[in-house]
Design a protein around this motif. Structure first.
Motif, PDB file in Angstrom:
ATOM      1  N   HIS A  16       0.534  -1.733   0.467  1.00 56.99           N
ATOM      2  CA  HIS A  16       0.059   0.254   0.244  1.00 56.99           C
ATOM      3  C   HIS A  16       1.067   1.056   0.151  1.00 56.99           C
ATOM      4  O   HIS A  16       2.311   1.449  -0.035  1.00 56.99           O
ATOM      5  CB  HIS A  16      -0.738  -0.064   0.778  1.00 56.99           C
ATOM      6  CG  HIS A  16      -0.663  -0.595   2.815  1.00 56.99           C
ATOM      7  ND1 HIS A  16       0.308   0.971   3.211  1.00 56.99           N
ATOM      8  CD2 HIS A  16      -0.592  -1.306   3.708  1.00 56.99           C
ATOM      9  CE1 HIS A  16       0.334   1.083   4.317  1.00 56.99           C
ATOM     10  NE2 HIS A  16      -0.010  -0.906   4.646  1.00 56.99           N
ATOM     11  N   ASP A 149       5.827   2.641  12.465  1.00 58.93           N
ATOM     12  CA  ASP A 149       5.047   2.143  14.049  1.00 58.93           C
ATOM     13  C   ASP A 149       6.034   0.895  14.394  1.00 58.93           C
ATOM     14  O   ASP A 149       5.904  -0.087  15.276  1.00 58.93           O
ATOM     15  CB  ASP A 149       3.683   1.399  12.838  1.00 58.93           C
ATOM     16  CG  ASP A 149       4.411   1.388  11.752  1.00 58.93           C
ATOM     17  OD1 ASP A 149       5.935   1.374  11.219  1.00 58.93           O
ATOM     18  OD2 ASP A 149       3.616   0.442  11.040  1.00 58.93           O
ATOM     19  N   LYS A 195      -3.032   5.225  11.230  1.00 54.59           N
ATOM     20  CA  LYS A 195      -1.895   5.157   9.987  1.00 54.59           C
ATOM     21  C   LYS A 195      -2.540   4.380   9.312  1.00 54.59           C
ATOM     22  O   LYS A 195      -3.871   3.426   9.449  1.00 54.59           O
ATOM     23  CB  LYS A 195      -0.869   4.358  10.201  1.00 54.59           C
ATOM     24  CG  LYS A 195      -1.360   3.149  11.004  1.00 54.59           C
ATOM     25  CD  LYS A 195       0.077   2.346  11.180  1.00 54.59           C
ATOM     26  CE  LYS A 195      -0.113   0.838  11.246  1.00 54.59           C
ATOM     27  NZ  LYS A 195       1.001  -0.027  10.921  1.00 54.59           N
ATOM     28  N   MET A 196      -2.497   4.378   7.590  1.00 55.20           N
ATOM     29  CA  MET A 196      -3.187   3.753   6.609  1.00 55.20           C
ATOM     30  C   MET A 196      -2.157   1.943   6.570  1.00 55.20           C
ATOM     31  O   MET A 196      -0.992   2.195   7.245  1.00 55.20           O
ATOM     32  CB  MET A 196      -2.568   4.312   5.097  1.00 55.20           C
ATOM     33  CG  MET A 196      -2.914   3.285   3.950  1.00 55.20           C
ATOM     34  SD  MET A 196      -2.683   4.150   1.875  1.00 55.20           S
ATOM     35  CE  MET A 196      -3.374   5.399   2.359  1.00 55.20           C
ATOM     36  N   SER A 197      -2.949   1.048   7.165  1.00 49.86           N
ATOM     37  CA  SER A 197      -2.360   0.079   7.802  1.00 49.86           C
ATOM     38  C   SER A 197      -3.197  -0.710   6.513  1.00 49.86           C
ATOM     39  O   SER A 197      -4.701  -1.122   6.304  1.00 49.86           O
ATOM     40  CB  SER A 197      -2.155   0.025   8.720  1.00 49.86           C
ATOM     41  OG  SER A 197      -3.389  -1.326   8.438  1.00 49.86           O
ATOM     42  N   LYS A 198      -2.921  -2.466   5.938  1.00 53.87           N
ATOM     43  CA  LYS A 198      -3.695  -3.865   5.592  1.00 53.87           C
ATOM     44  C   LYS A 198      -4.235  -4.027   6.482  1.00 53.87           C
ATOM     45  O   LYS A 198      -5.841  -4.681   6.171  1.00 53.87           O
ATOM     46  CB  LYS A 198      -2.855  -4.070   5.094  1.00 53.87           C
ATOM     47  CG  LYS A 198      -1.958  -5.443   5.815  1.00 53.87           C
ATOM     48  CD  LYS A 198      -1.131  -6.511   5.300  1.00 53.87           C
ATOM     49  CE  LYS A 198      -0.102  -6.512   7.108  1.00 53.87           C
ATOM     50  NZ  LYS A 198       1.157  -5.951   6.310  1.00 53.87           N
ATOM     51  N   SER A 199      -4.507  -4.448   7.269  1.00 53.83           N
ATOM     52  CA  SER A 199      -5.648  -4.470   8.049  1.00 53.83           C
ATOM     53  C   SER A 199      -6.810  -3.346   8.875  1.00 53.83           C
ATOM     54  O   SER A 199      -7.317  -3.935   9.187  1.00 53.83           O
ATOM     55  CB  SER A 199      -4.633  -5.442   9.875  1.00 53.83           C
ATOM     56  OG  SER A 199      -3.909  -4.931  10.673  1.00 53.83           O
TER      57      SER A 199
END
Ligand code: AQP
Length: 332
Positions: A16, A149, A195-199
């Motif tokens: 991402h 992170d 935060k932009m995060s896959k989960s």
């Protein structure tokens, strides 16, 4: 040349925008000035349940994306973590040096295990940061380019390296985090507080680089901003707009103050429409290049095999020294 090491998980398929701007972009730049080791961390990927076939495919896909992003196997060492068994071997020693309470304080584990339910979370997820310690120390890395992170895990790495060196004699380089302030944390487009995060991101808040560019443009155009109308970089009061400016600025190389001037007197819609074009111009060739690497798995696998060979030479030396320091009887 100082050495850098970093890794990325093959879990989600597509990288991402947070992965790219927070980490991978710096990896590409650092291969010019540093002795750079970059890996696809498949051992980390199995800390949560995995489908074996998907893991294999996603590992190649991650390597293809790293090459598409600009990693050059002539300039850096690109490899797959499980191809270098020393990672798991040094991790065991590091596990035995880590306090249970110390490991329990890792916030990423707390967040991720809370999401899964404490009983479902694996011991592997709990010791994930300690495997990461081994990843870094094996290569005697001076710097570790990551997003914000990961800062706590680099702190743990420093603590354990110092502990090992203090107890058994100077063995490991103490690494520093390499975190660029501007892109340390890219935020979710729908909720700029996280935060932009896959989960954790909602599908609309997450820009996957391999998604259909049209869908991506739409996500950018519908990003959440605020009720004000001024395009100004002010992360505290205008987190959504500031996040868009960060992405715009890093993808185009235009300084933020210049963008502020460019959008003076214009509405958010203009900023978002232009940024959608910028993002599409970035992801379109990125997708094509990724596909070209995937279309030739033999070349891809041979790049990874050469990378593993180079990585092992360094890792084996550090592991042998660590084994000796700990007092393991040398095998005859
Ligand atoms: N939003 C982000 N902003 C800046 N950097 C980020 N990174 C991740 N998200 C952001 C950085 O990307 C690198 C690779 O990450 P990873 O593959 O180890 O996975 P992750 O940190 O687990 O990625 P996610 O999406 O944040 O996953 P989940 O949702 O599972 O927590 C790292 O250097 C990371 O800092």
């Amino acid at each position: 040349r100082p050495r850098v090491l970093s890794g990325i998980q093959p879990t989600a398929g597509s990288f991402h925008l947070g992965n790219y701007l927070g980490a991978v972009r710096q990896w590409v730049a650092l291969q010019e000035s540093h002795d750079a080791f970059y890996m696809v961390v498949d051992l980390h990927a199995i800390t949560v349940p995995q489908d074996p076939k998907e893991l294999t495919a996603n590992t190649r896909l991650a390597a293809a994306q790293l090459l598409a992003a600009g990693l050059d196997p002539e300039r850096c060492t690109l490899f797959v973590q499980s191809h270098v068994p020393e990672h798991a071997q040094l991790a065991w020693i590091m596990n035995c040096l880590t306090g249970f309470g110390e490991a329990s304080r890792m916030t990423q584990f707390k967040d991720k295990s809370a999401k899964q339910g404490a009983d479902r979370a694996s011991v592997g997820l709990f010791t994930y940061p300690i495997l990461q310690v081994a990843d870094i120390l094996l290569y005697q890395a001076n710097e570790v380019p990551v997003g914000e992170d990961q800062r706590q895990h680099i702190e743990l790495t420093r603590d354990l390296a110092e502990r090992f060196n203090g107890r058994f004699g100077q063995t490991f380089t103490i690494p520093k985090p390499y975190i660029l302030k501007e892109t340390a944390k890219i935020y979710d487009l729908q909720d700029p507080a996280i935060k932009m995060s896959k989960s954790a991101s909602t599908p609309k808040g997450l820009i996957n680089l391999l998604d259909d560019p049209k869908a991506t443009a739409k996500k950018v155009r519908s990003a959440v901003t605020d009720t004000d109308t001024v395009v100004r970089f002010d992360p505290e009061n205008k987190p959504g707009v500031s996040n868009l400016l960060t992405v715009y600025s890093t993808l185009t190389g235009t300084p933020v103050p210049e963008l502020e001037r460019q959008y003076e007197g214009k509405l958010y819609g203009a900023l978002k429409t232009d940024l959608a074009d910028v993002v599409v111009d970035f992801v379109t060739p990125f997708r094509d290049r990724t596909q070209q690497y995937l279309d030739d798995p033999e070349t891809l696998d041979s790049i990874l095999a050469k990378g593993a060979e180079k990585a092992r030479a360094v890792a084996a030396e550090t592991l042998a020294r660590s084994y000796e320091r700990v007092g393991f009887l040398p095998a005859k």
